[in-house]
Design an enzyme around this catalytic site. Structure first.
Site, mmCIF file in Angstrom:
data_model
loop_
_atom_site.group_PDB
_atom_site.id
_atom_site.type_symbol
_atom_site.label_atom_id
_atom_site.label_comp_id
_atom_site.label_asym_id
_atom_site.label_seq_id
_atom_site.Cartn_x
_atom_site.Cartn_y
_atom_site.Cartn_z
ATOM 1 N N GLU A 1 0.844 -1.197 0.000
ATOM 2 C CA GLU A 1 0.000 0.000 0.000
ATOM 3 C C GLU A 1 0.878 1.246 0.000
ATOM 4 O O GLU A 1 1.832 1.331 0.774
ATOM 5 C CB GLU A 1 -0.895 0.009 1.243
ATOM 6 C CG GLU A 1 -1.668 1.317 1.442
ATOM 7 C CD GLU A 1 -2.176 1.495 2.862
ATOM 8 O OE1 GLU A 1 -2.417 2.654 3.259
ATOM 9 O OE2 GLU A 1 -2.331 0.486 3.582
ATOM 10 N N THR B 1 -4.920 5.969 2.628
ATOM 11 C CA THR B 1 -5.389 7.281 3.089
ATOM 12 C C THR B 1 -6.377 7.885 2.097
ATOM 13 O O THR B 1 -6.297 9.066 1.745
ATOM 14 C CB THR B 1 -4.207 8.248 3.359
ATOM 15 O OG1 THR B 1 -3.160 7.548 4.017
ATOM 16 C CG2 THR B 1 -4.657 9.387 4.267
ATOM 17 N N LYS C 1 -9.815 -2.828 7.979
ATOM 18 C CA LYS C 1 -8.562 -2.355 8.570
ATOM 19 C C LYS C 1 -8.856 -1.905 10.004
ATOM 20 O O LYS C 1 -9.756 -1.095 10.224
ATOM 21 C CB LYS C 1 -8.018 -1.187 7.746
ATOM 22 C CG LYS C 1 -6.933 -0.364 8.416
ATOM 23 C CD LYS C 1 -6.549 0.805 7.522
ATOM 24 C CE LYS C 1 -5.622 1.775 8.233
ATOM 25 N NZ LYS C 1 -5.180 2.870 7.327
#
Length: 212
Positions: free
Chosen positions: A55, A85, A145
């Protein structure tokens, strides 16, 4: 307001996609703010170690450039690279334009989940409470997550396994080779690490995680 039935329909694709992305690999690499060259170097280190999922969080123009570069390198090795993000629809578009295979968000926003799925990228939203896990689960999401994992602690994951046995957690935030095994033993499916990839001693300990 997001239609939960629409989100649930998208989530069916999310389940299969993340089952494949995280198959057989208990670690994910997060390359935050490292620039293009270092991101490429650490992505290759991660892949060589056996980590499939990488990521690249997007918080600057340089991050977008790094994501595109890592995506291109990953494509040559058959690896999928995600964008992190992701806070809104604009972030989803940026991730898609850079070639990301999936998106990751620090919090739970079903509109972002829906936009990401519509763009062909499964979404991994962040949760930190039972209410957020329940909301995501009702929407059909099964991969989440957990952030910030180090603050939540291993007992949080053990507790969540009771009411949400079908939810798979990717633990993110404050994790390293030193505590990865403890979180995996608590029921976490994947532990996300970052700076450890640049430390030879940490790398050796991360390699041991694959031998558990």
């Amino acid at each position: 307001m997001t239609d939960h039935s629409t989100a649930a329909g998208s989530a069916r694709g999310e389940r299969g996609a993340f089952d494949e992305i995280f198959a057989g690999a208990p670690l994910m690499a997060i390359l935050r703010g490292m620039g293009v060259e270092r991101s490429l170097a650490l992505a290759r280190t991660a892949w060589d170690l056996g980590i499939e999922a990488v990521e690249v969080p997007l918080q600057s123009a340089t991050d977008v450039e790094a994501l595109a570069a890592v995506v291109a390198a990953g494509r040559e090795r058959g690896k999928k690279v995600g964008a992190g993000t992701i806070l809104d629809r604009a972030g989803v578009r940026t991730a898609a334009d850079a070639g990301a295979a999936f998106t990751v968000s620090p919090g739970l926003d079903l509109e972002v989940v829906e936009a990401s799925e519509a763009a062909g990228m499964p979404s991994l939203p962040g949760v930190a409470t039972a209410s957020e896990v329940q909301r995501a689960s009702v929407a059909g999401l099964r991969w989440l997550k957990a952030f910030p994992a180090s603050a939540l602690g291993t007992e949080w994951f053990t507790a969540m396994r009771g009411p949400f046995p079908d939810v798979h957690f990717v633990a993110t935030g404050g994790l390293s080779a030193a505590n990865a095994s403890r979180f995996l033993d608590a029921g976490v499916r994947v532990v996300a690490v970052g700076s450890a990839l640049g430390d030879p001693e940490e790398l050796a300990r991360l390699a041991e995680v694959f031998d558990r």
